[in-house]
Write a protein that holds these residues in place. Sequence first.
Motif, mmCIF file in Angstrom:
data_model
loop_
_atom_site.group_PDB
_atom_site.id
_atom_site.type_symbol
_atom_site.label_atom_id
_atom_site.label_comp_id
_atom_site.label_asym_id
_atom_site.label_seq_id
_atom_site.Cartn_x
_atom_site.Cartn_y
_atom_site.Cartn_z
ATOM 1 N N ILE A 22 0.830 -1.202 0.000
ATOM 2 C CA ILE A 22 0.000 0.000 0.000
ATOM 3 C C ILE A 22 0.866 1.254 0.000
ATOM 4 O O ILE A 22 0.541 2.253 -0.659
ATOM 5 C CB ILE A 22 -0.970 0.011 1.197
ATOM 6 N N GLU A 23 1.994 1.224 0.705
ATOM 7 C CA GLU A 23 2.869 2.401 0.736
ATOM 8 C C GLU A 23 3.354 2.765 -0.665
ATOM 9 O O GLU A 23 3.282 3.931 -1.079
ATOM 10 C CB GLU A 23 4.064 2.149 1.651
ATOM 11 N N ILE A 24 3.847 1.786 -1.407
ATOM 12 C CA ILE A 24 4.370 2.071 -2.743
ATOM 13 C C ILE A 24 3.254 2.475 -3.700
ATOM 14 O O ILE A 24 3.386 3.440 -4.467
ATOM 15 C CB ILE A 24 5.140 0.855 -3.285
ATOM 16 N N MET A 25 2.129 1.773 -3.646
ATOM 17 C CA MET A 25 1.038 2.088 -4.568
ATOM 18 C C MET A 25 0.419 3.449 -4.252
ATOM 19 O O MET A 25 0.092 4.223 -5.164
ATOM 20 C CB MET A 25 -0.012 0.974 -4.536
ATOM 21 N N ALA A 26 0.265 3.761 -2.967
ATOM 22 C CA ALA A 26 -0.264 5.073 -2.588
ATOM 23 C C ALA A 26 0.693 6.182 -2.989
ATOM 24 O O ALA A 26 0.268 7.258 -3.454
ATOM 25 C CB ALA A 26 -0.532 5.120 -1.087
ATOM 26 N N GLN A 27 1.985 5.930 -2.829
ATOM 27 C CA GLN A 27 2.995 6.910 -3.239
ATOM 28 C C GLN A 27 2.917 7.175 -4.739
ATOM 29 O O GLN A 27 3.000 8.326 -5.186
ATOM 30 C CB GLN A 27 4.385 6.411 -2.865
ATOM 31 N N LYS A 28 2.732 6.128 -5.534
ATOM 32 C CA LYS A 28 2.589 6.291 -6.982
ATOM 33 C C LYS A 28 1.345 7.110 -7.315
ATOM 34 O O LYS A 28 1.370 7.974 -8.204
ATOM 35 C CB LYS A 28 2.495 4.927 -7.659
ATOM 36 N N ALA A 29 0.256 6.848 -6.595
ATOM 37 C CA ALA A 29 -0.975 7.591 -6.834
ATOM 38 C C ALA A 29 -0.801 9.076 -6.519
ATOM 39 O O ALA A 29 -1.233 9.949 -7.279
ATOM 40 C CB ALA A 29 -2.115 7.000 -6.002
ATOM 41 N N ILE A 30 -0.138 9.377 -5.399
ATOM 42 C CA ILE A 30 0.073 10.767 -4.986
ATOM 43 C C ILE A 30 1.029 11.481 -5.940
ATOM 44 O O ILE A 30 0.769 12.612 -6.369
ATOM 45 C CB ILE A 30 0.608 10.815 -3.540
ATOM 46 N N GLU A 31 2.128 10.819 -6.283
ATOM 47 C CA GLU A 31 3.149 11.444 -7.136
ATOM 48 C C GLU A 31 2.636 11.738 -8.543
ATOM 49 O O GLU A 31 2.993 12.757 -9.142
ATOM 50 C CB GLU A 31 4.371 10.524 -7.235
ATOM 51 N N THR A 32 1.821 10.858 -9.077
ATOM 52 C CA THR A 32 1.402 10.970 -10.475
ATOM 53 C C THR A 32 -0.020 11.467 -10.662
ATOM 54 O O THR A 32 -0.409 11.813 -11.777
ATOM 55 C CB THR A 32 1.522 9.610 -11.177
ATOM 56 N N GLY A 33 -0.805 11.485 -9.580
ATOM 57 C CA GLY A 33 -2.218 11.837 -9.706
ATOM 58 C C GLY A 33 -3.033 10.739 -10.358
ATOM 59 O O GLY A 33 -4.108 10.995 -10.923
ATOM 60 N N ALA A 34 -2.556 9.499 -10.286
ATOM 61 C CA ALA A 34 -3.233 8.381 -10.934
ATOM 62 C C ALA A 34 -4.551 8.055 -10.233
ATOM 63 O O ALA A 34 -4.657 8.105 -9.015
ATOM 64 C CB ALA A 34 -2.333 7.147 -10.948
ATOM 65 N N ASP A 35 -5.538 7.704 -11.031
ATOM 66 C CA ASP A 35 -6.824 7.236 -10.497
ATOM 67 C C ASP A 35 -6.769 5.759 -10.142
ATOM 68 O O ASP A 35 -7.509 5.288 -9.282
ATOM 69 C CB ASP A 35 -7.929 7.449 -11.532
ATOM 70 N N ILE A 36 -5.908 5.014 -10.838
ATOM 71 C CA ILE A 36 -5.735 3.586 -10.586
ATOM 72 C C ILE A 36 -4.249 3.260 -10.626
ATOM 73 O O ILE A 36 -3.535 3.712 -11.521
ATOM 74 C CB ILE A 36 -6.461 2.716 -11.636
ATOM 75 N N VAL A 37 -3.802 2.487 -9.642
ATOM 76 C CA VAL A 37 -2.446 1.941 -9.657
ATOM 77 C C VAL A 37 -2.580 0.423 -9.676
ATOM 78 O O VAL A 37 -3.220 -0.162 -8.797
ATOM 79 C CB VAL A 37 -1.621 2.393 -8.447
ATOM 80 N N VAL A 38 -1.991 -0.196 -10.685
ATOM 81 C CA VAL A 38 -2.055 -1.653 -10.857
ATOM 82 C C VAL A 38 -0.697 -2.244 -10.506
ATOM 83 O O VAL A 38 0.325 -1.797 -11.032
ATOM 84 C CB VAL A 38 -2.428 -2.029 -12.305
ATOM 85 N N GLY A 39 -0.692 -3.234 -9.634
ATOM 86 C CA GLY A 39 0.553 -3.877 -9.256
ATOM 87 C C GLY A 39 0.713 -5.245 -9.895
ATOM 88 O O GLY A 39 -0.261 -5.844 -10.372
ATOM 89 N N GLY A 40 1.945 -5.748 -9.896
ATOM 90 C CA GLY A 40 2.190 -7.111 -10.346
ATOM 91 C C GLY A 40 1.836 -8.108 -9.261
ATOM 92 O O GLY A 40 1.445 -7.744 -8.146
ATOM 93 N N PHE A 41 1.981 -9.387 -9.583
ATOM 94 C CA PHE A 41 1.616 -10.413 -8.602
ATOM 95 C C PHE A 41 2.392 -11.698 -8.836
ATOM 96 O O PHE A 41 3.004 -11.912 -9.882
ATOM 97 C CB PHE A 41 0.110 -10.689 -8.640
ATOM 98 N N TYR A 42 2.355 -12.526 -7.801
ATOM 99 C CA TYR A 42 2.854 -13.892 -7.889
ATOM 100 C C TYR A 42 1.670 -14.851 -8.034
ATOM 101 O O TYR A 42 0.635 -14.673 -7.376
ATOM 102 C CB TYR A 42 3.593 -14.311 -6.612
ATOM 103 N N ILE A 43 1.813 -15.868 -8.883
ATOM 104 C CA ILE A 43 0.962 -17.050 -8.802
ATOM 105 C C ILE A 43 1.708 -18.016 -7.886
ATOM 106 O O ILE A 43 2.850 -18.388 -8.146
ATOM 107 C CB ILE A 43 0.750 -17.701 -10.180
ATOM 108 N N GLU A 44 1.060 -18.399 -6.797
ATOM 109 C CA GLU A 44 1.742 -19.182 -5.766
ATOM 110 C C GLU A 44 0.967 -20.462 -5.485
ATOM 111 O O GLU A 44 -0.261 -20.445 -5.356
ATOM 112 C CB GLU A 44 1.857 -18.346 -4.496
ATOM 113 N N TYR A 45 1.686 -21.570 -5.417
ATOM 114 C CA TYR A 45 1.073 -22.862 -5.124
ATOM 115 C C TYR A 45 1.345 -23.259 -3.679
ATOM 116 O O TYR A 45 2.289 -22.773 -3.053
ATOM 117 C CB TYR A 45 1.604 -23.929 -6.084
ATOM 118 N N VAL A 46 0.511 -24.150 -3.165
ATOM 119 C CA VAL A 46 0.628 -24.519 -1.747
ATOM 120 C C VAL A 46 1.918 -25.281 -1.469
ATOM 121 O O VAL A 46 2.322 -25.401 -0.306
ATOM 122 C CB VAL A 46 -0.597 -25.348 -1.293
ATOM 123 N N ASN A 47 2.583 -25.782 -2.503
ATOM 124 C CA ASN A 47 3.866 -26.452 -2.300
ATOM 125 C C ASN A 47 5.024 -25.466 -2.207
ATOM 126 O O ASN A 47 6.185 -25.869 -2.090
ATOM 127 C CB ASN A 47 4.122 -27.466 -3.418
#
Length: 323
Positions: A98-123
């Motif tokens: 949230i810190e990084i995404m909120a910072q991006k929103a504040i710095e750029t005035g973005a309405d939406i910030v989209v982050g990357g993700f991991y696909i993670e398995y239970v193993n």
Amino acid sequence: MKVSIVIPCYNVDQYVEKCIESVLNQTYKDLEIICIDDGSTDDTGNILNFYETKDMRIRVIHQINQGLAETRNIGKELTTGEYLYYLDSDDYIEPDTIEIMAQKAIETGADIVVGGFYIEYVNGEKKRNNSKDIILNLNAKEALGLYLYSRYINPIACGKLYHTELLDNVSYPKGRLYEDMATTYQVIAKAHKVIFCSYPFYHYVQRSSSIGKIANKELNKQLEQAVDEYWDYISDCAEIRDKAFAGRAFWHLVAYNRMICAGDKDDELHDRLKDEIEPLKIMGCKYTSLRKKIQLLLFKFCSSLYVKLYQNYFINKLEKMSE
């Protein structure tokens, strides 16, 4: 700037503690955490009640089962933050999300910030959705063109920071799965600026409980319907359609893959997909991976072999999800 995190919960007593702990451990502290118990029949409600006494930022709502779509609608109506973030209760996020995404929103005035993700398995195995560290600054039209590409914007409701005003007059369709694919593009279309940051903040955990959703003919028809609704939505913009072409074909292939998992044949989708896959356009698309291009071309030229290979892949995937 307050950020509201909405966590719909249903029968997740094995996973919800890890989810909530990942939120409480956020380096960004100005949070409103709304946990909605959607009629759970296990110990989920009691776990949520405990956390509500532990941290005053947490608000717990107990309701009769409404389904995920309506629970998201209820959650967004309860928020008081300037931005909103959806988190599924069996997933979790990195401490600086949230810190990084909120910072991006504040710095750029973005309405939406989209982050990357991991696909993670239970193993314990996991992989990034985008292996490159990139940041994209997009307008709504550019973002809509990347909507069907999982390495970029993607249709998933979770893992995105939305200005709450964008969600006004937009509702997730009650009673449908793939409700986010049927809705997220409508939110993006209202944005002036969308920032994509490929860093993997979000952990999508794949479990054996997901098997029923994958191998369900009716639900996969809903996936096909959602893709078609998006395609109709952008019907007046050739520029967006040209960019999204390969993404649409691949999501229809995903729907067909899940028909394979369910042991069903869908001749209509099979023939439609063959027509949609135009080899030169697919190979020329810079937004989809080489692996996906190969999948699409193999289906185009030898769908019987593709089906056999995918059946073997699915068996291996079930093993990872069940370990």
